[in-house]
Scaffold this motif. Structure first.
Motif, short mmCIF file in Angstrom:
data_model
loop_
_atom_site.label_atom_id
_atom_site.label_comp_id
_atom_site.label_asym_id
_atom_site.label_seq_id
_atom_site.Cartn_x
_atom_site.Cartn_y
_atom_site.Cartn_z
N LEU A 41 36.47 64.94 50.23
CA LEU A 41 37.37 64.77 49.09
C LEU A 41 36.91 63.66 48.15
O LEU A 41 36.90 63.82 46.93
CB LEU A 41 38.78 64.48 49.61
N GLN A 42 36.53 62.52 48.71
CA GLN A 42 36.15 61.39 47.86
C GLN A 42 34.89 61.65 47.04
O GLN A 42 34.90 61.45 45.82
CB GLN A 42 35.99 60.12 48.71
N PRO A 43 33.77 62.09 47.66
CA PRO A 43 32.60 62.39 46.82
C PRO A 43 32.85 63.54 45.84
O PRO A 43 32.31 63.52 44.72
CB PRO A 43 31.52 62.76 47.83
N MET A 44 33.67 64.52 46.20
CA MET A 44 34.01 65.59 45.27
C MET A 44 34.80 65.05 44.09
O MET A 44 34.54 65.39 42.93
CB MET A 44 34.84 66.67 45.99
N LYS A 45 35.75 64.18 44.38
CA LYS A 45 36.58 63.59 43.34
C LYS A 45 35.72 62.83 42.33
O LYS A 45 35.89 62.96 41.11
CB LYS A 45 37.60 62.64 43.98
N GLU A 46 34.78 62.07 42.83
CA GLU A 46 33.90 61.29 41.95
C GLU A 46 32.97 62.18 41.15
O GLU A 46 32.75 61.97 39.95
CB GLU A 46 33.10 60.29 42.79
N ALA A 47 32.41 63.22 41.80
CA ALA A 47 31.45 64.09 41.13
C ALA A 47 32.11 64.91 40.02
O ALA A 47 31.50 65.14 38.97
CB ALA A 47 30.80 65.02 42.14
N LEU A 48 33.34 65.35 40.24
CA LEU A 48 34.03 66.20 39.26
C LEU A 48 34.90 65.40 38.31
O LEU A 48 35.50 65.98 37.39
CB LEU A 48 34.88 67.25 39.99
N GLY A 49 35.00 64.09 38.52
CA GLY A 49 35.80 63.25 37.65
C GLY A 49 37.29 63.53 37.73
O GLY A 49 38.00 63.52 36.71
N LEU A 50 37.80 63.76 38.93
CA LEU A 50 39.21 64.09 39.12
C LEU A 50 40.05 62.84 39.29
O LEU A 50 39.58 61.80 39.77
CB LEU A 50 39.37 64.98 40.36
#
Length: 431
Positions: A41-50
């Motif tokens: 969740l955390q790396p996805m959040k950062e990569a997609l700018g959520l």
């Protein structure tokens, strides 16, 4: 009306074992696909700018997919085909798991996770119905215990393998690509499982009634309304503790998320004993008295709540080492006890209904689990914690209040057990 054996459907034996193996492996992949989302969740959040709010919406839309589709899909399981629906559901949640790895932003991520939820909506009802029909009634709890044990295995696989793949093989997208593959393979194998067709006593084809008529008949079975409401109350405890326990450890002992996750993982692994032990003991109790499975669910839930409250003693003095060790022993006992109830309840949901309602019966149970408890239990725990000033003591108070819902579940399951004998007899006579 009973499910009759035929050349294409046998109760027990190699065909039943094939059903149990395929359904159990799919159940593990089902939950692994879900758990991968949490670990990346955390790396996805950062990569997609959520934002955090968008992340919350992504998790919510997954449950919306389940809630909206579980009832109609469960009806299709009963009126069409269990094995075909299981295979199709496997394709849907596996494909959308892979699509999750391809998303480029918030909207596409919402779409992908909604699709995963839709695919996972009908699997538990379909698997429960087909496994319970493939084995004699006296072995039903034990076999469903094995089936439900693979939920925990899937969670463990999702956390460990998902994190490892993300960290070492190309980032957060990789686990979604990898985890979609076994679901597709198992989905194909699901089409080779045995399945049954319902026939009348004279051998003619059974004509299924519309969804609302079947739902109305289901809710007239006295065992089930008590069972369903109790399942929601049980969900408050199980989901709330699973959601907040790592945070409780971090707040109380100042440890980081890796250690908290490791402790939670160990507790979860020990908890694997619960569904197996619960299924076996439920079958033994059922032989002594009809309704014994529901009594097992009630007793194990009551013990689970007691162990949870003993765990919370640590909040009184977190510097007391002996008390900490005692509470560390109580937490695995909670995990085992609370998970013993699920196969017993699932088996009872199959015992008291005629064959035409098996999928819808457990689909309604899963819906009750989420809507009446699991979906809002963590919110209640967090709100109580905030009102009490937060910190580890606030969360401990929140857990203590959720334990009260476990007591409600215990009482309702005892009431439910009193109707089982009559409902089982009526189910065998119902067309």
């Amino acid at each position: 009306m009973k499910i009759q054996e035929s050349d294409k459907f046998k109760i027990g034996g190699p065909r039943a074992r094939y059903v149990l193996i395929i359904c159990s492996l799919l159940y593990a992949i089902n939950y692994a696909d879900w758990q991968v989302m949490a670990v990346v969740l955390q790396p996805m959040k950062e990569a997609l700018g959520l934002t955090d709010a968008q992340v919350g919406a992504v998790n919510t839309i997954y449950f919306v997919g389940i809630i909206l589709f579980i009832m109609p899909v469960s009806h299709l399981i009963d009126v069409w085909s269990r094995k075909k629906m299981i295979g199709l559901m496997a394709f849907v949640f596996s494909i959308f798991t892979m699509v999750t790895g391809m998303v480029g932003g918030f909207v596409s991520l919402l779409f992908a996770r909604f699709g995963v939820g839709v695919g996972e909506a009908g699997f538990a009802p379909g698997g429960t119905a087909l496994i319970s029909a493939s084995y004699p009634e006296e072995k039903r709890g034990a076999k469903l215990g094995i089936f439900n044990m693979f939920v925990t295995l899937g969670v463990i696989i999702g956390v460990i393998a998902g994190g490892y793949l993300s960290a070492n093989f190309g980032g957060w997208r990789t686990p979604f690509y990898i985890f979609g593959i076994p679901g597709i393979i198992l989905g194909i194998l699901a089409f080779f499982m045995q399945d049954y067709r319902l026939k009348k006593e004279d051998g003619s084809e059974f004509i299924h009634e519309p969804f609302l008529a079947n739902l109305k008949q289901l809710m007239k079975i006295p065992t089930l309304p008590w069972l369903y409401v109790a399942l929601g109350m049980y969900g408050v405890v199980q989901i709330s503790v699973g959601t907040w326990f790592p945070a409780l450890l971090m707040r109380a002992y100042g440890i980081k998320e890796d250690k908290a996750g490791l402790i939670m993982g160990v507790v979860t692994i020990i908890g694997l004993l619960g569904p197996i032990l619960g299924g076996i003991l439920a079958d033994k109790w059922q032989k002594k008295r009809e309704g014994g499975r529901m009594m097992l669910a009630a007793v194990s839930t009551a013990f689970g709540v007691a162990f949870l409250l003993l765990v919370l003693l640590a909040a009184l003095d977190i510097s007391n080492k002996n008390l900490m060790i005692f509470c560390a022993v109580m937490m695995p006992l909670f995990s085992i006890s609370i998970s013993m109830a699920f196969p017993a309840v699932a088996a009872t949901s199959q015992d008291v209904v005629p064959p035409k309602l098996k999928g819808l019966s457990w689909g309604t149970g899963i819906l009750a689990f989420f809507v009446l408890g699991g979906a809002w239990g963590p919110l209640l725990t967090g709100a109580i914690s905030d009102a009490a000033g937060g910190g580890y003591k606030g969360l401990a108070l929140g857990f203590a209040v959720t334990g009260l819902f476990g007591i409600i579940a215990t009482v309702l399951w005892v009431i439910s057990s009193r109707h089982v004998a009559r409902d089982m007899k009526k189910a065998q006579e119902t067309v």
